[in-house]
Design a protein around this motif. Structure first.
Motif, mmCIF file in Angstrom:
data_model
loop_
_atom_site.group_PDB
_atom_site.id
_atom_site.type_symbol
_atom_site.label_atom_id
_atom_site.label_comp_id
_atom_site.label_asym_id
_atom_site.label_seq_id
_atom_site.Cartn_x
_atom_site.Cartn_y
_atom_site.Cartn_z
ATOM 1 N N VAL A 98 0.744 -1.252 -0.007
ATOM 2 C CA VAL A 98 0.038 0.018 0.087
ATOM 3 C C VAL A 98 0.874 1.239 -0.139
ATOM 4 N N VAL A 99 1.983 1.209 0.643
ATOM 5 C CA VAL A 99 2.794 2.318 0.774
ATOM 6 C C VAL A 99 3.556 2.534 -0.659
ATOM 7 N N GLU A 100 3.737 1.532 -1.170
ATOM 8 C CA GLU A 100 4.643 1.650 -2.274
ATOM 9 C C GLU A 100 3.804 2.039 -3.660
ATOM 10 N N TYR A 105 -0.392 8.122 1.451
ATOM 11 C CA TYR A 105 0.603 9.112 1.674
ATOM 12 C C TYR A 105 1.308 8.491 2.887
ATOM 13 N N SER A 106 2.895 8.452 2.901
ATOM 14 C CA SER A 106 3.444 8.223 3.905
ATOM 15 C C SER A 106 4.661 9.243 4.505
ATOM 16 N N PHE A 107 4.791 9.246 5.773
ATOM 17 C CA PHE A 107 5.350 10.370 6.479
ATOM 18 C C PHE A 107 6.127 9.761 7.350
ATOM 19 N N GLY A 302 5.766 5.287 -9.759
ATOM 20 C CA GLY A 302 7.281 5.629 -9.801
ATOM 21 C C GLY A 302 7.948 4.886 -8.632
ATOM 22 N N ALA A 303 9.106 5.324 -8.506
ATOM 23 C CA ALA A 303 10.125 4.906 -7.683
ATOM 24 C C ALA A 303 9.658 5.495 -6.218
ATOM 25 N N LEU A 304 9.938 4.685 -5.028
ATOM 26 C CA LEU A 304 9.604 5.093 -3.472
ATOM 27 C C LEU A 304 10.585 5.928 -3.268
ATOM 28 N N THR A 305 10.095 7.147 -2.629
ATOM 29 C CA THR A 305 11.346 8.246 -2.060
ATOM 30 C C THR A 305 11.069 7.785 -0.519
ATOM 31 N N GLN A 306 12.185 8.703 -0.135
ATOM 32 C CA GLN A 306 12.174 8.590 1.440
ATOM 33 C C GLN A 306 11.123 9.554 2.001
#
Length: 376
Positions: A98-100, A105-107, A302-306
């Motif tokens: 789900v995060v990727e 939205y992830s924080f 797209g690619a997962l960012t920090q």
């Protein structure tokens, strides 16, 4: 000679007393406070009228809610690397997916010391920053009298259900239409303390008589205290939490209506150190994951960012907007803008306007020279 010695001794005592006073002032700072809660239901700022002759704005009330139902899953002592690191990929596959690739939205939410449960719940629900004095009352939490999200929701007629750490029941007495509290003192219990929360899920997720559901799981925190973050018990507990999040998410999706989507919030109150403890300011203790999961968001690509770093106090103002509630008067948090990014620019500006008005009022009430500085 004696006079000089007496003056020197007196000077040393004065310096020592000043040092103690400065230490106490920093360690137990005066909290930023607004008006009492009973006076917290003032009118929100009117939206500036749009340009053009004869055009008048009618947005003089709090904007309507963005979500129909909100579920908050607070996993005690959940470190950010338990979700975003290798442990998350291995033991929390559904959450990782789900995060990727999901609508989320992830924080990374930064918690301010002291990183113990009761002050962190206060920060999450009021948007304010509790002091170290709250550590003293952590074991016997009195009712929270400051303006807060739970009180605003109850005042607005929203039905709140809670299961988990009984600290919530002590902080918010008579706020829940249904609750089942579990004690946090038996740290050797990794299983029953969470089963007592999960046993309610199948029944409550089928019901329609609630607007806000809060779940506080303690098992991971207990494992940390007993065996540390690298224990072999951490993986199975994370996998258990992953299955619970999957069940809740699928249930919320299956019950959505065309009018309003639902929202699942996943967070920790604090993390844990490399020894499994908490209360201090190490990175493992202050960095916790904060996930917003809803069909209202665009699917990630797209690619997962920090994940971006936000403040734990930002959750209160963000959820207030999401539930169509006033922002708590003592909140120092900012609205997390990606959560409202799907709305029109005009609506987003309205949310920022409300947040800015609340923060400026808080600053004005705590800064005697505010008006003078503002006008000069």
């Amino acid at each position: 000679m004696r006079l000089r010695s007496g003056v020197f001794a007196a000077s040393c005592l004065m310096v020592e007393a000043l040092g103690v006073a400065l230490f106490l002032r920093g360690f137990f700072p005066v909290p930023v406070r607004s008006l009492p809660r009973r006076e917290a239901l003032g009118d929100p700022p009117a939206e500036p009228a749009p340009p053009g002759p004869g055009m008048v704005s009618n947005w003089t009330k709090i904007p309507p809610p963005l979500f129909k139902k909100v579920v908050i899953v607070l996993i005690d002592a959940l470190r950010d690397d338990f979700v975003f690191g290798s442990k998350g990929k291995q033991f929390m596959p559904y959450t990782t997916q789900v995060v990727e690739k999901g609508t989320s939205y992830s924080f990374i939410a930064e918690a301010k010391p002291p990183t113990v449960t009761m002050p962190r719940i206060k920060a999450l629900m009021t948007g304010s920053i509790p002091g170290f004095i709250d550590v003293i009352v952590n074991l016997n939490s009195p009712a929270l009298l400051d303006d807060n999200l739970i009180w605003q929701a109850k005042t607005a007629g929203k039905r709140i259900i809670f299961y988990g750490d009984d600290t919530w029941v002590k902080l918010f007495p008579k706020h829940f239409v249904e609750y089942d509290g579990t004690t946090s003192f038996f740290v050797s219990d990794f299983t029953e303390v969470d089963d007592n929360v999960t046993r309610h899920l199948d029944r409550v997720l089928k019901r329609e008589d609630w607007d806000l559901l809060i779940l506080h799981y303690l098992g991971l925190d207990h494992i940390g205290h007993m065996t540390g973050p690298n224990s072999s018990l951490v993986g199975p507990k994370l996998h258990e939490m992953d299955n619970i999040l999957k069940k809740i998410h699928i249930s919320l999706l299956s019950k959505e209506e065309a009018s309003l989507p639902n929202l699942l919030v996943v967070c920790g109150d604090h993390g844990m150190s490399e020894t499994g403890s908490h209360g201090g300011s190490s990175e493992g203790e202050v960095h916790t994951p904060l996930l917003f999961i809803s069909s209202a968001f665009e699917k990630r690509s797209g690619a997962l960012t920090q994940p971006e770093l936000v403040q734990q106090t930002d959750l209160a103002s963000t959820l207030a907007v999401g539930l169509g509630l006033p922002i708590s008067r003592n909140s120092v948090g900012n609205i997390i803008l990606p959560v409202v990014g799907g709305k029109t620019m005009r609506e987003q500006l309205r949310f920022v306007h409300l947040n800015g008005f609340q923060l400026s009022r808080l600053l004005q009430e705590n800064t005697p020279a505010y008006e003078k500085d503002f006008l000069t």
